[in-house]
Motif scaffolding. Structure first.
Motif, PDB file in Angstrom:
ATOM      1  N   VAL A 160       0.828  -1.206   0.000  1.00 39.68           N
ATOM      2  CA  VAL A 160       0.000   0.000   0.000  1.00 39.68           C
ATOM      3  C   VAL A 160       0.866   1.262   0.000  1.00 39.68           C
ATOM      4  N   SER A 161       0.296   2.316  -0.583  1.00 37.64           N
ATOM      5  CA  SER A 161       0.879   3.653  -0.487  1.00 37.64           C
ATOM      6  C   SER A 161       0.073   4.435   0.537  1.00 37.64           C
ATOM      7  N   VAL A 162       0.787   5.171   1.389  1.00 34.63           N
ATOM      8  CA  VAL A 162       0.129   5.883   2.485  1.00 34.63           C
ATOM      9  C   VAL A 162       0.446   7.370   2.408  1.00 34.63           C
ATOM     10  N   ASP A 163      -0.601   8.187   2.396  1.00 38.28           N
ATOM     11  CA  ASP A 163      -0.457   9.648   2.527  1.00 38.28           C
ATOM     12  C   ASP A 163      -1.056  10.052   3.864  1.00 38.28           C
ATOM     13  N   LEU A 164      -0.282  10.812   4.643  1.00 42.72           N
ATOM     14  CA  LEU A 164      -0.800  11.351   5.900  1.00 42.72           C
ATOM     15  C   LEU A 164      -1.199  12.799   5.663  1.00 42.72           C
ATOM     16  N   ILE A 165      -2.467  13.116   5.952  1.00 44.82           N
ATOM     17  CA  ILE A 165      -3.026  14.421   5.619  1.00 44.82           C
ATOM     18  C   ILE A 165      -3.470  15.128   6.896  1.00 44.82           C
ATOM     19  N   ASN A 166      -3.064  16.380   7.017  1.00 42.97           N
ATOM     20  CA  ASN A 166      -3.473  17.154   8.217  1.00 42.97           C
ATOM     21  C   ASN A 166      -4.847  17.788   7.997  1.00 42.97           C
ATOM     22  N   ARG A 167      -5.301  18.566   8.993  1.00 42.10           N
ATOM     23  CA  ARG A 167      -6.643  19.146   8.932  1.00 42.10           C
ATOM     24  C   ARG A 167      -6.798  20.178   7.825  1.00 42.10           C
ATOM     25  N   LYS A 168      -5.690  20.700   7.337  1.00 41.15           N
ATOM     26  CA  LYS A 168      -5.736  21.671   6.238  1.00 41.15           C
ATOM     27  C   LYS A 168      -5.783  20.986   4.868  1.00 41.15           C
ATOM     28  N   GLY A 169      -5.739  19.659   4.884  1.00 43.25           N
ATOM     29  CA  GLY A 169      -5.752  18.927   3.628  1.00 43.25           C
ATOM     30  C   GLY A 169      -4.381  18.799   3.001  1.00 43.25           C
ATOM     31  N   GLU A 170      -3.332  19.086   3.779  1.00 47.90           N
ATOM     32  CA  GLU A 170      -1.974  19.011   3.270  1.00 47.90           C
ATOM     33  C   GLU A 170      -1.365  17.641   3.566  1.00 47.90           C
ATOM     34  N   VAL A 171      -0.599  17.121   2.609  1.00 45.68           N
ATOM     35  CA  VAL A 171       0.106  15.865   2.821  1.00 45.68           C
ATOM     36  C   VAL A 171       1.393  16.170   3.583  1.00 45.68           C
ATOM     37  N   VAL A 172       1.488  15.661   4.793  1.00 50.11           N
ATOM     38  CA  VAL A 172       2.658  15.947   5.631  1.00 50.11           C
ATOM     39  C   VAL A 172       3.701  14.831   5.568  1.00 50.11           C
ATOM     40  N   ALA A 173       3.311  13.666   5.089  1.00 49.93           N
ATOM     41  CA  ALA A 173       4.251  12.544   4.956  1.00 49.93           C
ATOM     42  C   ALA A 173       3.618  11.489   4.050  1.00 49.93           C
ATOM     43  N   PHE A 174       4.472  10.752   3.380  1.00 54.39           N
ATOM     44  CA  PHE A 174       3.960   9.690   2.520  1.00 54.39           C
ATOM     45  C   PHE A 174       5.023   8.598   2.396  1.00 54.39           C
ATOM     46  N   GLY A 175       4.576   7.414   2.048  1.00 55.78           N
ATOM     47  CA  GLY A 175       5.497   6.293   1.889  1.00 55.78           C
ATOM     48  C   GLY A 175       4.761   5.056   1.408  1.00 55.78           C
ATOM     49  N   ARG A 176       5.518   4.018   1.167  1.00 55.74           N
ATOM     50  CA  ARG A 176       4.940   2.757   0.697  1.00 55.74           C
ATOM     51  C   ARG A 176       5.441   1.624   1.574  1.00 55.74           C
ATOM     52  N   VAL A 177       4.567   0.647   1.832  1.00 60.14           N
ATOM     53  CA  VAL A 177       4.943  -0.471   2.681  1.00 60.14           C
ATOM     54  C   VAL A 177       4.253  -1.743   2.195  1.00 60.14           C
ATOM     55  N   ARG A 178       4.962  -2.862   2.344  1.00 62.02           N
ATOM     56  CA  ARG A 178       4.387  -4.164   2.014  1.00 62.02           C
ATOM     57  C   ARG A 178       4.174  -4.932   3.304  1.00 62.02           C
ATOM     58  N   HIS A 179       3.029  -5.586   3.386  1.00 59.90           N
ATOM     59  CA  HIS A 179       2.676  -6.308   4.610  1.00 59.90           C
ATOM     60  C   HIS A 179       2.269  -7.731   4.267  1.00 59.90           C
ATOM     61  N   GLU A 180       2.789  -8.681   5.036  1.00 64.58           N
ATOM     62  CA  GLU A 180       2.424 -10.086   4.879  1.00 64.58           C
ATOM     63  C   GLU A 180       1.805 -10.565   6.192  1.00 64.58           C
ATOM     64  N   PRO A 181       0.506 -10.788   6.197  1.00 61.46           N
ATOM     65  CA  PRO A 181      -0.144 -11.228   7.441  1.00 61.46           C
ATOM     66  C   PRO A 181       0.342 -12.621   7.834  1.00 61.46           C
ATOM     67  N   PRO A 182       0.336 -12.936   9.109  1.00 56.77           N
ATOM     68  CA  PRO A 182       0.810 -14.256   9.558  1.00 56.77           C
ATOM     69  C   PRO A 182      -0.029 -15.401   9.001  1.00 56.77           C
ATOM     70  N   ILE A 183      -1.306 -15.112   8.719  1.00 54.88           N
ATOM     71  CA  ILE A 183      -2.197 -16.125   8.140  1.00 54.88           C
ATOM     72  C   ILE A 183      -2.783 -15.558   6.855  1.00 54.88           C
ATOM     73  N   ALA A 184      -2.683 -16.318   5.768  1.00 57.10           N
ATOM     74  CA  ALA A 184      -3.199 -15.854   4.481  1.00 57.10           C
ATOM     75  C   ALA A 184      -4.700 -15.581   4.580  1.00 57.10           C
ATOM     76  N   LEU A 185      -5.143 -14.536   3.893  1.00 55.75           N
ATOM     77  CA  LEU A 185      -6.551 -14.158   3.911  1.00 55.75           C
ATOM     78  C   LEU A 185      -7.298 -14.968   2.853  1.00 55.75           C
ATOM     79  N   ALA A 186      -8.267 -15.758   3.284  1.00 55.46           N
ATOM     80  CA  ALA A 186      -8.995 -16.642   2.381  1.00 55.46           C
ATOM     81  C   ALA A 186      -9.860 -15.848   1.407  1.00 55.46           C
ATOM     82  N   PRO A 187     -10.189 -16.413   0.254  1.00 50.77           N
ATOM     83  CA  PRO A 187     -11.058 -15.717  -0.713  1.00 50.77           C
ATOM     84  C   PRO A 187     -12.399 -15.348  -0.105  1.00 50.77           C
TER      85      PRO A 187
END
Length: 285
Positions: A160-187
């Motif tokens: 996922v890509s993450v944008d952190l937005i303050n109350r003024k609607g400004e992006v104060v930080a952003f980044g990308r992260v990959r996550h692997e859950p301990p248990i696969a999510l079933a269909p």
């Protein structure tokens, strides 16, 4: 054959070339479908630099086939050469036609598959997204969201890509992260994921911790993973430039095949008495 007459000298020179080539026939081995188009394709009848008449290399090349040409006339030997090269050139031309057919089929399949995969990714909606820091002695940043598995196989990871937005609607930080859950999510199953952002410096800035409750997390799914890390949207995608280079190389080869066939017709004109059994085959192709 090598009389003073200009036409006879031409026939003699053509025969000497045909004799060596008939004794050293070419064979076509199709290249892999993913050949490097920038390197081009070799014309099957291109033998490179051939030895001059009378040299040891020429004689060796001819003598190894002497038994095949026993009691054959010069015209018959030329006929052997023309037939051999005609068959090889036709094989290479047939490969070109089949290769183009396969590429059209494969490209269509790849484009359809890519569109289907993008369509699946677009169906993934994240609900209840939030950015927070854990309330522990060593506080750590997280993003949380609810996700539904739209795939027909277990989902083993999400990027996922993450944008952190303050109350003024400004992006104060952003980044990308990959996550692997301990248990696969079933269909067809929905779950809540909390992703550790410690590895993403921009989102793990301690200065963000005091204002975390005031920040909105806008999260976009960039990719999903299944099995042992196979990406739904494959890295690199469809390489159109490589295909274009291969198609250009194939087109160039096709032109050179026609030129080589024209050269064989010269031999037929010089030796009209030859029985070119491949003539009808070449015209039909």
């Amino acid at each position: 054959m090598a009389a003073n007459d200009k036409e006879d000298r031409g026939r003699a020179q053509a025969f000497l070339k045909a004799l060596y080539r008939a004794a050293n026939p070419v064979g076509f081995e199709p290249p892999p479908d993913d050949f490097n188009g920038k390197e081009g394709l070799r014309l099957i009848s291109d033998r490179g630099t051939e030895p001059a008449f009378g040299t040891p290399a020429y004689l060796d090349g001819v003598l190894k086939a002497v038994g095949r040409f026993d009691q054959m006339s010069p015209a018959a030997i030329v006929s052997v050469y023309v037939a051999q090269d005609s068959r090889a050139l036709k094989e290479q031309l047939d490969w070109i036609r089949e290769y183009r057919r396969r590429e059209r089929r494969d490209v269509s399949s790849q484009q359809f598959d890519a569109e289907r995969r993008r369509s699946l990714l677009e169906k993934v909606a994240l609900l209840r997204t939030r950015y927070f820091w854990s309330e522990t002695a060593k506080s750590k940043p997280y993003v949380g969201f609810s996700i539904f598995n739209v795939l027909d196989v277990p989902m083993t990871g999400v990027e996922v890509s993450v944008d952190l937005i303050n109350r003024k609607g400004e992006v104060v930080a952003f980044g990308r992260v990959r996550h692997e859950p301990p248990i696969a999510l079933a269909p067809g199953v929905q779950t809540v994921m909390e992703v550790d952002l410690t590895r993403v410096p921009a989102l793990a800035d301690p200065a963000l911790a005091p204002m975390a409750r005031e920040l909105t997390a806008r999260i976009k799914v960039d990719n999903l993973y299944v099995g042992r890390g196979e990406a739904l949207i494959r890295p690199g995608g469809f390489d159109g430039s490589a295909l274009a280079a291969r198609m250009e190389a194939v087109g160039d080869l096709e032109v050179r095949i026609q030129e080589a066939r024209d050269n064989l017709r010269v031999y037929r004109m010089l030796f009209p008495e030859i029985e070119a059994n491949d003539g009808s085959m070449e015209r039909s192709s």
